[in-house]
Design an enzyme around this catalytic site. Structure first.
Site, PDB file in Angstrom:
ATOM      1  N   ALA A 135    -105.310-184.127  17.156  1.00  0.00           N
ATOM      2  CA  ALA A 135    -104.409-183.852  16.032  1.00  0.00           C
ATOM      3  C   ALA A 135    -104.125-185.362  15.593  1.00  0.00           C
ATOM      4  CB  ALA A 135    -102.948-183.382  16.425  1.00  0.00           C
ATOM      5  N   GLY A 162    -105.841-181.144  19.818  1.00  0.00           N
ATOM      6  CA  GLY A 162    -105.811-180.119  18.704  1.00  0.00           C
ATOM      7  C   GLY A 162    -107.385-179.524  18.635  1.00  0.00           C
ATOM      8  N   GLU A 187    -108.105-177.053  21.026  1.00  0.00           N
ATOM      9  CA  GLU A 187    -107.337-175.817  20.626  1.00  0.00           C
ATOM     10  C   GLU A 187    -107.847-175.040  19.681  1.00  0.00           C
ATOM     11  OE1 GLU A 187    -102.917-177.320  22.374  1.00  0.00           O
ATOM     12  OE2 GLU A 187    -103.703-178.508  20.623  1.00  0.00           O
ATOM     13  N   GLU A 243    -103.143-184.740  25.808  1.00  0.00           N
ATOM     14  CA  GLU A 243    -101.785-185.305  25.238  1.00  0.00           C
ATOM     15  C   GLU A 243    -101.057-185.800  26.379  1.00  0.00           C
ATOM     16  OE1 GLU A 243    -103.277-181.558  23.006  1.00  0.00           O
ATOM     17  OE2 GLU A 243    -103.578-182.485  25.166  1.00  0.00           O
TER      18      GLU A 243
END
Length: 258
Positions: free
Chosen positions: A65, A109, A112, A132
């Site tokens: 992200a 992300g 994911e 993360e």
């Protein structure tokens, strides 16, 4: 439709969506997630499209992200915006199959997003991870849930708590990816798989996708009931008659999605 963060092409009943933020290794920001949802909606609504491929670049599928976008946000900001939820739902709720074609980094992300897709084809250069923890946070778009379901608790804990990356060979070995191919063949292999799927009865494809996804979300007995009812329902379509007639007549079926 034009996009700032994607390159979208449709041919031979397949929509190919390339994440296109090279300056940020395709990091997922709000704009990209919004555009991805829009591109999926267009493909979903197009009766000529039977399958979707999502990919990035040779260097990165998506390196996570966008940290710069999130770094100054408060809990209230994240909660009120329900950050990433709408974009994630667009992928999760797409009824047509989505193949993730992953080369290079698929981290945070990006990992994911790949796991939201129906299956992952990995280049031999692919590296997966949920790092993360190194930022003082945790996965927030399904990493703790999907990774655990796909590779088991011990492997998921190892990946998420240490932040280490998993290479393509390990990812295939533990079941995160369906298969590994040479990097220069990745898109060809993904498009070939997508074209095969797009050539099937779309009714059967979408209902089968629903059945398989239910295996993650329901007890076995409930999943079996759903599978049986959806299997029965396929006999209401012309494609079932055509598919079985073609088998008996030893010819290729001509599915019409009816």
């Amino acid at each position: 439709m034009s996009y700032d963060t994607l390159i979208v092409e449709t041919a031979d009943a397949v929509t190919l969506i390339r994440l296109n933020r090279p300056e940020a290794l395709n990091a997922l920001n709000s704009r990209l997630i919004e555009e991805l949802g829009a591109a999926l909606a267009v493909a979903e609504a197009d009766a000529a499209v039977g399958c979707i491929v999502v990919t990035g670049s040779e260097r990165a599928f998506a390196a996570g992200a966008d940290i710069k976008e999130m770094s100054d946000k408060s809990y209230a900001d994240m909660f009120k915006a329900d950050f990433f939820t709408a974009g994630a739902r667009a992928v999760e709720q797409c009824r047509k199959p989505i193949i993730a074609a992953v080369a290079g980094y698929a981290l945070g992300g990006g990992c994911e997003l790949a796991m939201m897709c129906d299956f992952i084809l990995a280049a031999d250069t692919a590296k997966f991870g949920q790092p993360e923890i190194n930022l003082g946070v945790a996965p927030g778009i399904g990493g703790t849930q999907r990774l655990t379901r796909q590779v088991g608790k011990s492997k998921a804990m190892d990946m998420i708590l240490t932040g280490r990356m998993m290479d393509a060979a390990e990812a295939e070995r533990v079941g995160l990816v369906s298969r590994v191919v040479a990097a220069d063949k990745l898109i060809d292999e993904a498009l070939a798989a997508a074209k095969t799927i797009a050539g099937m009865s779309m009714n059967a494809v979408m209902l089968t996708k629903e059945m398989v996804n239910a295996a993650y979300e329901t007890p076995l007995a409930q999943g079996m009931r759903l599978e049986r009812r959806l299997f029965h329902s396929l006999f209401a379509f012309e494609d079932q008659k055509e598919g079985m007639a073609a088998f008996i007549e030893k010819r290729k079926p001509a599915f019409k999605g009816r």
